[in-house]
Design a protein around this motif. Structure first.
Motif, short mmCIF file in Angstrom:
data_model
loop_
_atom_site.label_atom_id
_atom_site.label_comp_id
_atom_site.label_asym_id
_atom_site.label_seq_id
_atom_site.Cartn_x
_atom_site.Cartn_y
_atom_site.Cartn_z
N THR A 63 8.24 3.76 -4.75
CA THR A 63 9.70 3.83 -4.61
C THR A 63 10.16 5.10 -3.90
N GLY A 64 9.27 6.06 -3.70
CA GLY A 64 9.65 7.29 -3.02
C GLY A 64 10.60 8.13 -3.84
N LYS A 65 10.32 8.27 -5.15
CA LYS A 65 11.17 9.05 -6.04
C LYS A 65 10.32 9.91 -6.96
N PHE A 66 10.86 11.08 -7.34
CA PHE A 66 10.19 11.94 -8.30
C PHE A 66 10.42 11.41 -9.72
N GLY A 67 9.48 11.76 -10.63
CA GLY A 67 9.53 11.23 -11.99
C GLY A 67 9.52 12.31 -13.05
N ASN B 5 0.84 -1.19 0.00
CA ASN B 5 0.00 0.00 0.00
C ASN B 5 0.88 1.25 0.00
N ALA B 6 0.78 2.10 1.02
CA ALA B 6 1.55 3.35 1.05
C ALA B 6 2.91 3.19 1.70
N LEU C 52 1.60 13.24 0.15
CA LEU C 52 2.50 13.45 1.28
C LEU C 52 3.49 12.30 1.34
N HIS C 53 4.75 12.63 1.67
CA HIS C 53 5.78 11.59 1.75
C HIS C 53 6.69 11.86 2.94
N VAL C 54 6.92 10.83 3.75
CA VAL C 54 7.90 10.89 4.83
C VAL C 54 8.71 9.59 4.79
N GLY C 55 9.93 9.66 5.30
CA GLY C 55 10.75 8.46 5.28
C GLY C 55 12.03 8.65 6.07
N GLY C 56 12.77 7.57 6.17
CA GLY C 56 14.05 7.60 6.86
C GLY C 56 15.01 6.59 6.27
N SER C 57 16.31 6.89 6.37
CA SER C 57 17.36 6.01 5.83
C SER C 57 18.45 5.83 6.87
N ALA C 58 19.17 4.73 6.74
CA ALA C 58 20.34 4.48 7.59
C ALA C 58 21.44 3.90 6.72
N LEU C 59 22.68 4.27 7.03
CA LEU C 59 23.84 3.81 6.28
C LEU C 59 24.97 3.49 7.25
N VAL C 60 25.53 2.30 7.12
CA VAL C 60 26.64 1.88 7.97
C VAL C 60 27.76 1.35 7.09
N ARG D 14 16.09 1.74 4.07
CA ARG D 14 15.21 2.89 3.87
C ARG D 14 13.77 2.44 4.06
N VAL D 15 12.98 3.27 4.76
CA VAL D 15 11.55 3.03 4.95
C VAL D 15 10.82 4.31 4.57
N ILE D 16 9.72 4.19 3.81
CA ILE D 16 8.96 5.36 3.38
C ILE D 16 7.47 5.14 3.61
N PHE D 17 6.76 6.25 3.76
CA PHE D 17 5.30 6.22 3.87
C PHE D 17 4.78 7.34 2.98
N SER D 18 4.03 6.99 1.93
CA SER D 18 3.63 7.96 0.91
C SER D 18 2.14 7.84 0.60
N PRO D 19 1.29 8.35 1.47
CA PRO D 19 -0.15 8.30 1.20
C PRO D 19 -0.59 9.38 0.24
N SER D 20 -1.60 9.10 -0.53
CA SER D 20 -2.23 10.09 -1.40
C SER D 20 -3.42 10.67 -0.64
N LEU D 21 -3.32 11.94 -0.26
CA LEU D 21 -4.36 12.55 0.55
C LEU D 21 -5.59 12.92 -0.27
#
Length: 375
Positions: free
Chosen positions: A298-302, A152-153, A197-205, A184-191
């Motif tokens: 995918t949380g990316k612009f097109g 889903n979102a 709206l899009h929010v997310g977070g990433s981690a890199l080690v 990476r985790v994202i949440f992108s609901p269509s309001l």
């Protein structure tokens, strides 16, 4: 004989039409459907004029990107191979196989790791000619294995890779190599129909980096070679590691869009520890009424598709900041942009950049322009 040859040609034409297509690109399909391939590329020709302060940036032109790619499917497996020929060098970007696993995609080979929104958005679709300082911390294209899924979102990805850096391409010498992982985790609901709206977070080690561990930024665009300070430069002979976290936000409401990301992390060895932070905020507005396309999976612009025959016009502004807390070193800039999307494949860009390196030790300004097309 002539009639027979003519008849044979007429019969052969439908078969050819089924295997070669030019709709939306150059596409080829084998007779049995086991191979489907698409061929394309991109060209970005840049120019820059500098108002220098202390550093002597040379005004000029360059092919920022000159790439060819092939992508498609082989017996159900996805693939992509992309090579960049800019500046006379041949550099492999994507080179991977991809397969469907548990509702998502498993990727093996060289690909962009799952870290930050702007880094993962194609250079064909970014609002400004150059990405923000924050993306300098990204591992970008690395050899590894990764999985991306969505429900889903909600979207999520994880990867493990060989943390390789070619220092010759970054002003150093030799190579550094270690291991790394990203998530990476994202949440992108269509309001609504017009609001996303899009929010997310990433981690890199990363760990086990041998030799120099270095992060540099170009303060006033890619041609600002003289204004290219080190944010991180660890070269103690000890193995180094890093842990970085990032948060991302975007909102699209009709012709107006806003995006921002924050990053914080630590680079360290047994005797050295350096803390870094970066932030950017961007807003853009389409004077002709278009809306920036966004892929919620995918949380990316097109790709922007103009609504009018004369194309689409976009104005934009960005504040960009990066610092090393350990030595009180920082770089910041303000960028103003004007984009003309002549058609979906051709874009002309104009940026004005006002930068400040280390609280006034170097304050370069630049006017930069780009001609871009892809197929």
């Amino acid at each position: 004989m002539a009639l027979a040859a003519c008849a044979t040609g007429l019969i052969a034409q439908p078969a050819l039409a089924d295997t070669v297509s030019t709709k939306g690109g150059i596409k080829v399909k084998s007779d049995d459907g086991s191979f489907v391939g698409e061929f394309g590329g991109r060209l970005m020709l840049d120019a820059a004029v500098f108002d220098n302060d202390t550093a002597d940036n040379a005004s000029g032109t360059e092919f920022r990107r000159l790439r060819l790619h092939s992508k498609g499917k082989i017996h159900g497996l996805g693939y992509k191979i992309e090579v960049d020929f800019a500046d006379g060098d041949t550099v492999t970007k994507d080179a991977y196989l991809q397969m469907a696993v548990a509702g998502g995609k498993l990727t093996i080979g060289q690909f962009k790791q799952y870290f930050t929104m702007e880094n993962l958005t194609s250079s064909r679709y970014t609002t400004f000619m150059e990405r923000s300082y924050l993306t300098s911390f990204s591992p970008s294209y690395q050899v590894g294995v990764g999985y991306w899924g969505h429900y889903n979102a909600l979207g999520f990805g994880i990867s493990a890779f060989n943390a390789y850096q070619d220092e010759d391409a970054d002003g150093g010498s030799g190579t550094t190599e270690g291991v790394g992982g990203s998530a990476r985790v994202i949440f992108s609901p269509s309001l609504s129909e017009d609001v996303t709206l899009h929010v997310g977070g990433s981690a890199l080690v990363t760990g086990g980096i041998e030799g120099r561990n270095r992060v540099r930024v170009r303060a006033a665009g890619h041609l600002s070679d003289a204004s290219r300070p080190d944010i991180v430069n660890i070269n103690t002979g000890e193995r180094s590691e890093s842990t970085i976290f990032a948060l991302e936000f975007a909102s699209i409401a009709g012709p107006l869009s806003v995006q921002a990301e924050y990053l914080g992390g630590t680079f360290e060895t047994e005797t050295v520890e350096q803390d870094v932070a970066a932030f950017y905020a961007t807003t853009s507005y389409f004077l002709t009424g278009e809306s920036r396309p966004f892929n919620a999976k995918t949380g990316k612009f097109g790709r922007v598709k103009p609504r009018k025959p004369h194309g689409a016009y976009e104005i934009a502004a960005r504040y960009d900041y990066v610092e090393n807390d350990s030595n009180d070193f920082e770089v910041e800039s303000v960028t103003l942009g004007l984009n003309w999307y002549m058609n979906p494949q051709v874009r002309f860009m104009l940026n004005y950049i006002a930068a400040d390196v280390a609280e006034g030790s170097d304050e370069p300004n630049a006017v930069t322009a780009r001609m871009q097309f892809d197929f």
